[in-house]
Design an enzyme around this catalytic site. Structure first.
Site, PDB file in Angstrom:
ATOM      1  CB  CYS A  29       5.836  -3.099   0.798  1.00 32.34           C
ATOM      2  SG  CYS A  29       5.030  -1.504   0.632  1.00 32.34           S
ATOM      3  CB  CYS A  32       3.022  -2.688   3.174  1.00 35.08           C
ATOM      4  SG  CYS A  32       2.770  -2.726   1.392  1.00 35.08           S
TER       5      CYS A  32
END
Length: 104
Positions: A29, A32
């Protein structure tokens, strides 16, 4: 940030002396990857007041489901073992720090 798995989650979060911020993330991600350094910077400033942890959702899918981490990153804030706040998606430093101060 302390890495959590199902085996240590209860002890590290629900029995913590301080409020806890748990970042649910995925290794793939990009949001993230952008949020983690922000959380780590705030962790340094609040080290003796707030505990910061991380949970990889693919490693711990049951925890992700239990705490509603259907979008990554999801930051869940606990106080005395109870969820007090949840933020999903990319979180800026000012917003995260404000929420951490509110948690105290």
């Amino acid at each position: 940030m302390l890495h959590l798995i199902e085996g240590n989650f209860q002890a590290e979060v629900n029995q913590a002396k301080f409020p806890v911020v748990v970042m649910f993330y995925a290794s793939w991600c990009p949001k993230c990857a952008m949020t983690k350094p922000v959380a780590e910077d705030i962790e340094k400033r609040y080290r003796k007041k707030v505990k910061f942890c991380e949970v990889e959702i693919e490693e711990c899918p049951n925890l992700a489901v239990k705490y509603g981490a259907d979008i990554v990153p999801t930051l869940v804030m606990f106080k005395n073992g109870t969820v007090k706040a949840r933020m999903q998606g990319t979180v800026g430093e000012n917003i995260l720090e404000k929420r951490v101060r509110e948690l105290l």
